[in-house]
Enzyme design. Structure first.
Site, PDB file in Angstrom:
ATOM      1  N   TYR A   1       0.851  -1.185   0.000  1.00 35.37           N
ATOM      2  CA  TYR A   1       0.000   0.000   0.000  1.00 35.37           C
ATOM      3  C   TYR A   1       0.888   1.237   0.000  1.00 35.37           C
ATOM      4  O   TYR A   1       1.446   1.619   1.022  1.00 35.37           O
ATOM      5  CB  TYR A   1      -0.927   0.013   1.210  1.00 35.37           C
ATOM      6  CG  TYR A   1      -1.840  -1.180   1.324  1.00 35.37           C
ATOM      7  CD1 TYR A   1      -2.128  -1.987   0.223  1.00 35.37           C
ATOM      8  CD2 TYR A   1      -2.414  -1.521   2.543  1.00 35.37           C
ATOM      9  CE1 TYR A   1      -2.965  -3.094   0.335  1.00 35.37           C
ATOM     10  CE2 TYR A   1      -3.257  -2.617   2.666  1.00 35.37           C
ATOM     11  CZ  TYR A   1      -3.526  -3.397   1.560  1.00 35.37           C
ATOM     12  OH  TYR A   1      -4.347  -4.482   1.685  1.00 35.37           O
TER      13      TYR A   1
ATOM     14  N   HIS B   1       0.331 -11.957   0.953  1.00 31.91           N
ATOM     15  CA  HIS B   1      -0.684 -11.121   0.304  1.00 31.91           C
ATOM     16  C   HIS B   1      -1.393 -11.858  -0.832  1.00 31.91           C
ATOM     17  O   HIS B   1      -2.621 -11.738  -0.988  1.00 31.91           O
ATOM     18  CB  HIS B   1      -0.031  -9.844  -0.219  1.00 31.91           C
ATOM     19  CG  HIS B   1      -0.964  -8.685  -0.285  1.00 31.91           C
ATOM     20  ND1 HIS B   1      -0.562  -7.377  -0.188  1.00 31.91           N
ATOM     21  CD2 HIS B   1      -2.304  -8.619  -0.438  1.00 31.91           C
ATOM     22  CE1 HIS B   1      -1.592  -6.572  -0.279  1.00 31.91           C
ATOM     23  NE2 HIS B   1      -2.667  -7.302  -0.432  1.00 31.91           N
TER      24      HIS B   1
ATOM     25  N   PRO C   1     -15.755  -5.101   2.925  1.00 37.27           N
ATOM     26  CA  PRO C   1     -17.079  -5.538   3.382  1.00 37.27           C
ATOM     27  C   PRO C   1     -18.202  -4.614   2.926  1.00 37.27           C
ATOM     28  O   PRO C   1     -19.372  -4.978   3.026  1.00 37.27           O
ATOM     29  CB  PRO C   1     -16.938  -5.510   4.908  1.00 37.27           C
ATOM     30  CG  PRO C   1     -15.918  -4.441   5.166  1.00 37.27           C
ATOM     31  CD  PRO C   1     -14.936  -4.576   4.038  1.00 37.27           C
ATOM     32  N   LEU C   2     -17.841  -3.440   2.411  1.00 36.74           N
ATOM     33  CA  LEU C   2     -18.833  -2.508   1.885  1.00 36.74           C
ATOM     34  C   LEU C   2     -18.790  -2.444   0.361  1.00 36.74           C
ATOM     35  O   LEU C   2     -19.216  -1.459  -0.242  1.00 36.74           O
ATOM     36  CB  LEU C   2     -18.603  -1.110   2.482  1.00 36.74           C
ATOM     37  CG  LEU C   2     -18.837  -1.025   3.984  1.00 36.74           C
ATOM     38  CD1 LEU C   2     -18.408   0.332   4.524  1.00 36.74           C
ATOM     39  CD2 LEU C   2     -20.313  -1.283   4.313  1.00 36.74           C
ATOM     40  N   GLY C   3     -18.260  -3.499  -0.258  1.00 34.51           N
ATOM     41  CA  GLY C   3     -18.230  -3.541  -1.714  1.00 34.51           C
ATOM     42  C   GLY C   3     -17.477  -2.370  -2.310  1.00 34.51           C
ATOM     43  O   GLY C   3     -17.921  -1.773  -3.290  1.00 34.51           O
ATOM     44  N   ARG C   4     -16.313  -2.056  -1.723  1.00 36.45           N
ATOM     45  CA  ARG C   4     -15.489  -0.922  -2.160  1.00 36.45           C
ATOM     46  C   ARG C   4     -16.291   0.379  -2.149  1.00 36.45           C
ATOM     47  O   ARG C   4     -16.130   1.241  -3.014  1.00 36.45           O
ATOM     48  CB  ARG C   4     -14.883  -1.185  -3.535  1.00 36.45           C
ATOM     49  CG  ARG C   4     -13.989  -2.411  -3.535  1.00 36.45           C
ATOM     50  CD  ARG C   4     -13.198  -2.550  -4.827  1.00 36.45           C
ATOM     51  NE  ARG C   4     -12.332  -3.719  -4.732  1.00 36.45           N
ATOM     52  CZ  ARG C   4     -12.687  -4.950  -5.088  1.00 36.45           C
ATOM     53  NH1 ARG C   4     -13.877  -5.165  -5.593  1.00 36.45           N
ATOM     54  NH2 ARG C   4     -11.859  -5.960  -4.955  1.00 36.45           N
ATOM     55  N   GLY C   5     -17.152   0.491  -1.151  1.00 38.03           N
ATOM     56  CA  GLY C   5     -17.954   1.702  -0.987  1.00 38.03           C
ATOM     57  C   GLY C   5     -19.307   1.649  -1.648  1.00 38.03           C
ATOM     58  O   GLY C   5     -20.187   2.469  -1.341  1.00 38.03           O
ATOM     59  N   PHE C   6     -19.523   0.685  -2.530  1.00 39.41           N
ATOM     60  CA  PHE C   6     -20.782   0.629  -3.270  1.00 39.41           C
ATOM     61  C   PHE C   6     -21.974   0.424  -2.336  1.00 39.41           C
ATOM     62  O   PHE C   6     -23.035   1.032  -2.509  1.00 39.41           O
ATOM     63  CB  PHE C   6     -20.737  -0.503  -4.298  1.00 39.41           C
ATOM     64  CG  PHE C   6     -21.378  -0.146  -5.606  1.00 39.41           C
ATOM     65  CD1 PHE C   6     -22.659   0.359  -5.674  1.00 39.41           C
ATOM     66  CD2 PHE C   6     -20.683  -0.315  -6.796  1.00 39.41           C
ATOM     67  CE1 PHE C   6     -23.241   0.689  -6.882  1.00 39.41           C
ATOM     68  CE2 PHE C   6     -21.258   0.007  -8.016  1.00 39.41           C
ATOM     69  CZ  PHE C   6     -22.546   0.506  -8.055  1.00 39.41           C
TER      70      PHE C   6
END
Length: 327
Positions: free
Chosen positions: A57, A124, A204-209
């Protein structure tokens, strides 16, 4: 916040962790360092003890940031980081999980994180050129040396898990898992539970979706990797917006946000599952943590699962998917 135990170990973490990747990488412009450090401190104040980073990262910037943020608070937190990616002089990325490489890069991560040990050290991505037994054997040696305390894997399948676990107990597997990415339920989760390995759910949030806040791709920063994510493209995007609307409907009845419902659903899928949402904003940090207090009935869980169909589009580009192993 409630605590959860990863695998059949003594590694206890907050029921919800903090994914630090987006503070420096992939999701548009990085956060200002002082704001990122303040956010990590606030997460600790709100009960988060589990912080996830990786050498890739940045690369390397995220570990340095996390090290600075956790200085003076090391004894009260659990740090997870990852190895395995290497970069050529022209910036191209490849995999390397040879033991000699692992022995080198663990020291570099320890230095960047400003710590004497890493609580959970993940491979990774699986390196197809190195037998998993060799990689785990090297990690077991690092445990003997006191440089790491637990071994993790990321994005591997049941056969690899069994081979790795036979060499040394694996504490956790990190894989994408959410309301719209339920692939792990078929084979991976049953294998983890059979072997006694914890599950750390990233995105867990679908990349913000699944927050419902992304209305169109054009709202994302020009250098946000989601602009090339298949699920954010054309007809896929339109279909996935419909899925989020179904989550929004239940959220309204619970006086919650769609993102909170998505996290609550995941938290209800088992006490061996720990989601690690990330954010750059205090508002969303507080919302995410508040999701740990939301109760969903079996009927509401079933309603969500029945109404949310499979998301449209692959979860990574073709190149990204090649690094995912399901063996």
């Amino acid at each position: 916040m409630q605590q959860r135990t990863l695998g059949k170990t003594d590694l206890k973490v907050s029921a919800e962790g903090f994914g630090c990747m987006g503070l420096t990488s992939f999701y548009g412009a990085p956060a200002a360092e002082n704001e990122a450090i303040d956010l990590i401190h606030k997460a600790i104040d709100l009960g988060v003890t589990f912080f996830d980073t990786a050498e890739s990262y940045g690369p390397f910037l995220n570990e340095k940031l996390v090290g600075r943020a956790l200085k003076g608070r090391r004894d009260s937190v659990v740090i997870a980081t990852k190895f395995g990616w290497v970069w050529s002089v022209n910036g191209e990325r490849s995999l390397n999980s040879r033991p000699d490489h692992i022995f080198k890069v663990v020291d570099e991560s320890l230095q960047r994180l400003d710590t004497e040990y890493i609580d959970l050290y993940y491979q990774h991505r699986l390196d197809p050129q190195v037998p998993i037994e060799e990689t785990v054997g090297a990690l077991a040696e690092l445990i003997k040396q006191g440089k790491i305390r637990h071994i993790g894997l990321s994005e591997v399948g049941p056969k690899t898990l069994r081979r790795a676990h036979a060499v040394h107990p694996i504490t956790a597997l990190q894989t994408e898992y959410s309301l719209w990415e339920r692939d792990p339920e078929a084979e991976i989760l049953p294998t983890l539970r059979e072997l006694g390995i914890g599950f750390v759910a990233y995105s867990p949030l679908g990349r913000g979706f699944l927050t419902g806040e992304i209305k169109k791709v054009q709202d994302l920063d020009a250098n946000d990797f989601r602009r090339s994510d298949p699920r954010f493209q054309g007809e896929n995007f339109a279909r996935n917006v419909e899925l989020v609307e179904l989550v929004r409907q239940l959220a309204a009845t619970k006086h919650a946000t769609p993102g909170q419902i998505a996290l609550a659903w995941l938290l209800h899928k088992g006490n061996d599952i720990v989601p690690i949402p990330g954010t750059k904003r205090l508002k969303y940090l507080e919302e995410n943590i508040a999701a740990t207090e939301i109760a969903l009935s079996p009927e509401e869980m079933s309603q969500l699962e029945a109404s949310i169909g499979k998301s449209a589009g692959a979860r990574y580009s073709e190149t990204g998917m090649r690094a995912i192993s399901r063996d």
